[in-house]
Design an enzyme around this catalytic site. Structure first.
Site, PDB file in Angstrom:
ATOM      1  CE1 TYR A 137     -16.544   5.025 -44.338  1.00 38.88           C
ATOM      2  CE2 TYR A 137     -14.192   4.643 -43.997  1.00 38.88           C
ATOM      3  CZ  TYR A 137     -15.383   4.304 -44.616  1.00 38.88           C
ATOM      4  OH  TYR A 137     -15.416   3.252 -45.482  1.00 38.88           O
TER       5      TYR A 137
ATOM      6  CG  ASP B 207     -33.253   6.438 -43.326  1.00 41.24           C
ATOM      7  OD1 ASP B 207     -32.069   6.085 -43.108  1.00 41.24           O
ATOM      8  OD2 ASP B 207     -33.737   7.495 -42.881  1.00 41.24           O
ATOM      9  CB  VAL B 208     -29.681   1.574 -43.083  1.00 37.75           C
ATOM     10  CG1 VAL B 208     -29.771   0.825 -44.398  1.00 37.75           C
ATOM     11  CG2 VAL B 208     -28.644   2.689 -43.137  1.00 37.75           C
TER      12      VAL B 208
ATOM     13  CE  LYS C  69     -17.605   1.776 -43.168  1.00 39.51           C
ATOM     14  NZ  LYS C  69     -18.708   0.925 -43.668  1.00 39.51           N
TER      15      LYS C  69
END
Length: 255
Positions: free
Chosen positions: A159, A67-68, A163
């Site tokens: 999102y 799980d990052v 990013k």
């Protein structure tokens, strides 16, 4: 591919989100270039499919649950996968999207997107570079961003913000970790048919998007093969803090 500057023989590569889509493709490409690949994700069943495909093609791969967003999970995954050794190349591909507009996005959704897309790459890269620095070995970090990290599209606020931050984090990592012989670069894909983008691309808005791409087509996975091999291999030894955009020209027009 031996004797090529893109050869990865003898390297250990970790790909997060390696069970599906672009992550699986990256894993397969680097395994074909000679790397031993560790594919990581929370859904281990998908990882086993990637491992089977790589092994069937004659490559080396292992699946590792991770799980990052969890510091403990990241640390434990490294220990389980490589023991006291190092990961030579990290590809931070794991990520999530959120559909609501900024007005309709709740705090939990916002936090989940930032955790997966920004905190996760930092945690994974940090663990890798700590080990590389201790072992006095060079390495590569490749962060998978998006053209939405530098462009704007309605309904992608959380999102896009994550990013964009990942691109700047890439530059910070590059500056701080150059002293350890670690290069840090990013790839910004355009639109590809993946688990994340597939539903949108089938919608009327998605089909309208196709007409705005100068090359008049969506990306296929092989369009990213050159970029990932470049940034993961010795071919990019003097590149750090940069981003390679692979989008068919979509992000070029301003009107």
């Amino acid at each position: 591919m031996k004797d090529s500057i893109f050869d990865l023989t003898g390297k250990t590569v970790m790909v997060t989100g390696g069970g599906t889509g672009l992550g699986r493709h990256f894993a397969e490409v680097m395994a074909a270039a000679g790397a031993r690949v560790i594919v990581c994700a929370r859904r281990v069943e998908k990882l086993t499919e990637t491992v089977s495909a790589i092994e069937a093609a004659g490559g080396q791969a292992v699946a590792q649950a991770m799980d990052v967003t969890s510091e403990d999970s990241v640390r434990e995954a490294f220990a389980a996968a490589v023991g006291d050794s190092v990961v030579d190349v990290v590809v931070n591909n794991a990520g999530v999207v959120a559909k609501p507009s900024l007005l309709d996005t709740d705090v939990e959704t916002w936090d989940n997107v930032q955790a997966a897309n920004l905190k996760g790459p930092w945690l994974v890269a940090r663990e890798a570079v700590r080990r590389l620095a201790a072992a006095e070995k060079p390495g590569r970090v490749v962060n998978i961003s998006s053209i939405l990290g530098s462009a704007v599209q309605k309904g992608t606020g959380p999102y896009s913000a994550s990013k964009a931050a990942l691109l700047h984090l890439t530059r910070n990592m590059a500056v701080e970790w150059a002293r350890y012989g670690v290069t840090v670069n990013a790839i910004a894909p355009g639109y590809y048919v993946t688990d994340l983008a597939g539903e949108f691309l089938e919608s009327p808005k998605g089909k309208a998007l196709l007409a705005r791409i100068p090359q008049r087509r969506l990306g296929v996975y092989d369009d990213l093969s050159g970029a990932i091999l470049l940034l993961a291999s010795d071919a990019s030894a003097y590149m750090t803090g940069t981003c390679i955009t692979v989008d068919g020209g979509l992000s070029l027009p301003i009107v």
